[in-house]
Motif scaffolding. Structure first.
Motif, PDB file in Angstrom:
ATOM      1  N   ILE A  94      50.739  70.289 130.390  1.00  0.00           N
ATOM      2  CA  ILE A  94      51.801  71.165 130.922  1.00  0.00           C
ATOM      3  C   ILE A  94      53.149  70.433 130.850  1.00  0.00           C
ATOM      4  CG2 ILE A  94      52.672  72.299 133.011  1.00  0.00           C
ATOM      5  CD1 ILE A  94      49.818  72.906 133.788  1.00  0.00           C
ATOM      6  N   VAL A  95      53.146  69.171 131.325  1.00  0.00           N
ATOM      7  CA  VAL A  95      54.379  68.385 131.248  1.00  0.00           C
ATOM      8  C   VAL A  95      54.800  68.218 129.787  1.00  0.00           C
ATOM      9  CG1 VAL A  95      55.399  66.122 131.687  1.00  0.00           C
ATOM     10  CG2 VAL A  95      53.954  67.179 133.409  1.00  0.00           C
ATOM     11  N   ALA A  96      53.817  67.955 128.915  1.00  0.00           N
ATOM     12  CA  ALA A  96      54.135  67.704 127.505  1.00  0.00           C
ATOM     13  C   ALA A  96      54.760  68.943 126.859  1.00  0.00           C
ATOM     14  CB  ALA A  96      52.875  67.286 126.757  1.00  0.00           C
ATOM     15  N   VAL A  97      54.174  70.117 127.141  1.00  0.00           N
ATOM     16  CA  VAL A  97      54.706  71.341 126.539  1.00  0.00           C
ATOM     17  C   VAL A  97      56.133  71.591 127.037  1.00  0.00           C
ATOM     18  CG1 VAL A  97      54.503  73.855 126.553  1.00  0.00           C
ATOM     19  CG2 VAL A  97      52.502  72.449 126.080  1.00  0.00           C
ATOM     20  N   LEU A  98      56.341  71.403 128.356  1.00  0.00           N
ATOM     21  CA  LEU A  98      57.697  71.614 128.883  1.00  0.00           C
ATOM     22  C   LEU A  98      58.670  70.605 128.282  1.00  0.00           C
ATOM     23  CD1 LEU A  98      56.863  72.509 132.560  1.00  0.00           C
ATOM     24  CD2 LEU A  98      58.106  73.936 130.932  1.00  0.00           C
ATOM     25  N   LEU A  99      58.188  69.363 128.074  1.00  0.00           N
ATOM     26  CA  LEU A  99      59.031  68.340 127.440  1.00  0.00           C
ATOM     27  C   LEU A  99      59.471  68.801 126.052  1.00  0.00           C
ATOM     28  CD1 LEU A  99      60.124  65.398 127.065  1.00  0.00           C
ATOM     29  CD2 LEU A  99      57.851  64.773 126.293  1.00  0.00           C
ATOM     30  N   VAL A 100      58.512  69.323 125.271  1.00  0.00           N
ATOM     31  CA  VAL A 100      58.843  69.759 123.915  1.00  0.00           C
ATOM     32  C   VAL A 100      59.785  70.963 123.954  1.00  0.00           C
ATOM     33  CG1 VAL A 100      57.896  70.750 121.812  1.00  0.00           C
ATOM     34  CG2 VAL A 100      56.719  68.861 122.922  1.00  0.00           C
ATOM     35  N   VAL A 101      59.466  71.949 124.798  1.00  0.00           N
ATOM     36  CA  VAL A 101      60.268  73.181 124.833  1.00  0.00           C
ATOM     37  C   VAL A 101      61.703  72.870 125.273  1.00  0.00           C
ATOM     38  CG1 VAL A 101      60.569  75.375 126.030  1.00  0.00           C
ATOM     39  CG2 VAL A 101      58.312  74.713 125.194  1.00  0.00           C
ATOM     40  N   LEU A 102      61.833  72.112 126.377  1.00  0.00           N
ATOM     41  CA  LEU A 102      63.180  71.843 126.890  1.00  0.00           C
ATOM     42  C   LEU A 102      63.969  70.944 125.941  1.00  0.00           C
ATOM     43  CD1 LEU A 102      62.493  71.446 130.705  1.00  0.00           C
ATOM     44  CD2 LEU A 102      63.367  73.427 129.475  1.00  0.00           C
ATOM     45  N   THR A 103      63.273  69.997 125.287  1.00  0.00           N
ATOM     46  CA  THR A 103      63.956  69.166 124.303  1.00  0.00           C
ATOM     47  C   THR A 103      64.454  70.023 123.146  1.00  0.00           C
ATOM     48  OG1 THR A 103      62.585  67.276 124.868  1.00  0.00           O
ATOM     49  CG2 THR A 103      63.704  67.192 122.754  1.00  0.00           C
ATOM     50  N   PHE A 104      63.612  70.957 122.722  1.00  0.00           N
ATOM     51  CA  PHE A 104      64.031  71.875 121.658  1.00  0.00           C
ATOM     52  C   PHE A 104      65.285  72.638 122.084  1.00  0.00           C
ATOM     53  CE2 PHE A 104      64.005  76.192 120.000  1.00  0.00           C
ATOM     54  CZ  PHE A 104      64.004  75.956 118.639  1.00  0.00           C
ATOM     55  N   VAL A 105      65.266  73.150 123.321  1.00  0.00           N
ATOM     56  CA  VAL A 105      66.418  73.921 123.802  1.00  0.00           C
ATOM     57  C   VAL A 105      67.683  73.074 123.777  1.00  0.00           C
ATOM     58  CG1 VAL A 105      67.424  74.968 125.869  1.00  0.00           C
ATOM     59  CG2 VAL A 105      65.094  75.551 125.190  1.00  0.00           C
ATOM     60  N   LEU A 106      67.569  71.824 124.237  1.00  0.00           N
ATOM     61  CA  LEU A 106      68.767  70.984 124.340  1.00  0.00           C
ATOM     62  C   LEU A 106      69.257  70.492 122.980  1.00  0.00           C
ATOM     63  CD1 LEU A 106      68.585  68.623 127.429  1.00  0.00           C
ATOM     64  CD2 LEU A 106      70.120  70.517 127.000  1.00  0.00           C
TER      65      LEU A 106
END
Lengths: 272, 419
Positions: free
Chosen positions: B266-278
């Motif tokens: 869950i943390v990993a997916v959020l890390l990838v998604v939010l990094t993509f957004v930024l």
């Protein structure tokens, strides 16, 4: 050079409350030429620029752009006409690199994703088109650039969008001798590429070095717009400080002065 | 030089292509110029882990390694949201108790009112979003400094948690799905599969990027560096999954305990998604722009108010995610959920990871690295038997240390003209 102006302003009035800042101003900028806009502090240079770029609404007067009457009511209108302003305080983000700054607010995208390669390529081509060779890498942060390099990036940002009219507000004010020369060379090249350039400057050497025409504002009135070759350094200074110089400028008799319409019309009419 | 390299004349005038050596030298130059990024966090992590492993061998066991993830997850998630607000040069002091409010909403809906878990989770996330909208509106539209708005929020949300908890009762959460988030593990095979997918995905993205840049004659990272990055990720993920897949149960006859905790992906997916957004969307680019020079962003036609409000929304929503994870870990929600040290740990995590308190600089990965440091300190000092008093002091000192590193590197950077 070109006989028809790209941008022509007629009878522009602008007041802030009771203070009338611009009175019946006429102004023209020609493609392929650098028009210097000079005047003392408070003469209304910045206000005029902000009216052109759509930041301030005008009270009266008309804009003619490329032969068509237009209304500019927002910066977006100005941008869509191809008018770009390079402000004195540059408006660059220190924490972003050159490409990111040049495309700020108008990023190229592939669907949802930023199209970095295309942006980098376009930025490189724009800088190459301006013969800019002073920048080491397009991916360096703007904070690591010198004043002249920053000015270069700001100007390149303005010409990236196939703009037709670029207005430069005091581009050399904070620069050293060598960097000033670089930027002036760039300004000249913009005009040689066919753009109409308006240069606001206090520095008479800069004005005479690059401009084709000089427009002088005095207390909100356009007192003269003449070819640079037809005027001397001393005359320009007189126009800036006293509003007239010999035949040029405001009429001698303050009674006839009225709102300054007559002298402004006669001078600009004589030139164009 | 690089300008000439990319004109249409072709690659004839190419500047010396970056080699591995020049890449490393360039990186070292940036570090010396004050652009140290996550270096202090990584170094701190290595030093702390070494010290604790020597002093307390029990630190270096598979069981404790898994504990680090479950202990640090909530703080890390909140820190990931905080990065957005910190990037704007703002602060959100209410994130801790905002997570508490969201956890309280979750617990009330599940246990007291008997709603299914997905309704409760959705309601908790929505609560976070609403909180963020209110905070962002007050900061961006009304113009109150974020410090004051969120300090008021800090107090008020503390009260809201108490009210939702009916004056200090604690509500247990027994809903299996919510409890599973932190307390259950993935099957061994699934852990390996997800790790393989992550590495493969990273490799594809890196190689595609390399190819498209090479095709356009743009300056590229040297190919060995690209391969090195992929190998490094594979190594780290492989090692982590291997250790987490070891048997952690003290007595295998009673129960088997192995696998990657469910909260990790869950943390990993959020890390990838939010990094993509930024990093890869214009929205993210605008966040950095507003944090770097708000006036420049406004003149570039960016809706600054909208960016600021949305950053607070993301922050509080991530706080809600953190609150859900905290509720899952404790199997209950009490009036102190999201209270005491949670906020400072979260801010500390973001700053220790290298996110600047001055705005404009930081990544989501920073929050994860910093979160790891905070979790290691908390966990290791617990094992050494220090009281919570000492733990608070040490964490405070570490936060101060990280903020000093931030301030000093910023000064050095402006001196060397690096940032």
């Amino acid at each position: 050079m070109s006989a028809t102006p790209l941008l022509e302003l007629r009878g522009i009035d602008k007041s802030f409350g009771p203070v009338q800042v611009l009175r019946d101003v006429a102004f023209a900028a020609y493609p392929g030429e650098v028009t210097a806009l000079v005047g003392d502090n408070g003469a209304g240079k910045s206000t005029l620029v902000k009216c052109i770029s759509g930041i301030y609404p005008i009270d009266a007067g008309e804009f003619v752009f490329d032969g068509q009457p237009v209304t500019i009511s927002s910066p977006r209108d100005a941008a869509s006409l191809g008018i770009e302003v390079v402000y004195q305080d540059l408006a660059l983000c220190d924490n972003l690199d050159i490409v990111q700054n040049m495309f700020l607010g108008r990023e190229k995208r592939n669907g949802l994703v930023l199209d970095e390669p295309t942006m980098e390529q376009m930025a490189a081509e724009t800088l190459a088109g301006l013969s800019v060779r002073t920048v080491k890498s397009l991916r360096q942060h703007v904070s690591s650039l010198s004043g002249g390099q920053r000015q270069t990036v700001a100007i390149a940002k303005a010409v990236l969008w196939n703009s037709k009219l670029v207005i430069l507000d005091e581009p050399t004010a904070a620069l050293g001798v060598a960097q000033t020369a670089q930027v002036l060379e760039l300004v000249r090249r913009l005009a040689d590429n066919g753009l109409a350039v308006v240069l606001i400057s206090h520095n008479m050497n800069d004005v005479f070095a690059v401009s084709d025409r000089i427009a002088a504002l005095y207390l909100g009135q356009m007192v003269a717009q003449v070819k640079t070759t037809e005027i001397t350094h001393a005359q320009v200074v007189e126009l800036i400080t006293a509003g007239r110089s010999g035949e040029l400028g405001l009429a001698v008799d303050p009674g006839v002065n009225g709102n300054g319409a007559a002298p402004a019309d006669s001078t600009t009419g004589g030139v164009s | 030089m690089s300008i000439t390299a990319v004109t249409k004349e072709g690659p004839a005038a190419v500047a010396p292509a970056p080699t591995v050596g020049s890449h490393v030298r360039g990186y070292w130059q940036r570090v010396r110029g004050g652009d140290i990024g996550a270096l202090p966090a990584v170094a701190g992590l290595l030093v702390l882990c070494t010290i604790f492993s020597i002093m307390r061998p029990s630190f270096l066991t598979a069981g404790n390694f898994a504990n680090l993830f479950t202990q640090g997850a909530a703080v890390t998630l909140i820190a990931m949201g905080l990065v957005f607000v910190l990037l704007l040069g703002e602060i959100d002091l209410s994130a801790g108790f905002a997570s508490g409010v969201c956890a309280a909403v979750l617990a009330n809906l599940i246990t007291v009112l008997g709603y299914p878990w997905y309704v409760a989770v959705l309601a908790a996330l929505l609560t976070g979003m609403v909180i963020g909208t209110i905070l962002g509106f007050l900061v961006a539209k009304v113009g109150i400094p974020s410090f004051v708005v969120t300090l008021a929020g800090f107090l008020a949300f503390q009260g809201v948690v108490l009210l939702l908890m009916k004056e200090g009762r604690n509500i247990s959460v027994r809903e299996p799905v919510v409890v599973a988030i932190v307390n259950r593990n993935m099957p061994v095979a699934l852990g390996w599969t997800l790790a393989a997918i992550a590495v493969a995905g990273f490799a594809v993205v890196q190689l595609l990027r390399y190819r498209s840049r090479a095709a356009r004659n743009l300056i590229n990272d040297p190919f060995p560096v690209v391969l090195g990055r992929i190998a490094a990720l594979a190594l780290v993920l492989g090692l982590a999954v291997y250790v987490l897949n070891l048997e952690r149960s003290l007595n295998v006859l009673i129960t088997s305990l192995k696998g990657v905790p469910i909260v990790v992906p869950i943390v990993a997916v959020l890390l990838v998604v939010l990094t993509f957004v930024l990093q890869r969307t214009s929205y993210g680019r605008h966040i950095y722009a507003v944090g770097g020079n708000r006036e420049a962003a406004r003149r570039a036609g960016i809706n600054v108010d909208r960016i600021r409000i949305s950053a607070f929304m993301i922050c509080s929503t991530m706080a809600a995610v953190g609150g859900i994870v905290a509720a899952s870990r404790a199997n209950s929600v009490d009036p102190n959920t999201g209270g005491s040290n949670v906020l400072l740990y979260a801010v500390g995590a973001a700053v220790i990871g290298g996110t600047s308190l001055f705005g404009g600089k930081g990544r989501i990965l920073d929050a994860v690295l910093g979160g790891a440091v905070v979790a290691v300190i908390d966990n290791g000092m617990g094992l050494m038997g220090y009281s919570s008093g000492v733990k608070y002091v040490v964490t405070g000192v570490v936060l101060l240390l990280a903020a000093s590193v931030d301030a000093l590197s910023r000064r050095r950077a402006s001196a060397t003209g690096n940032r």
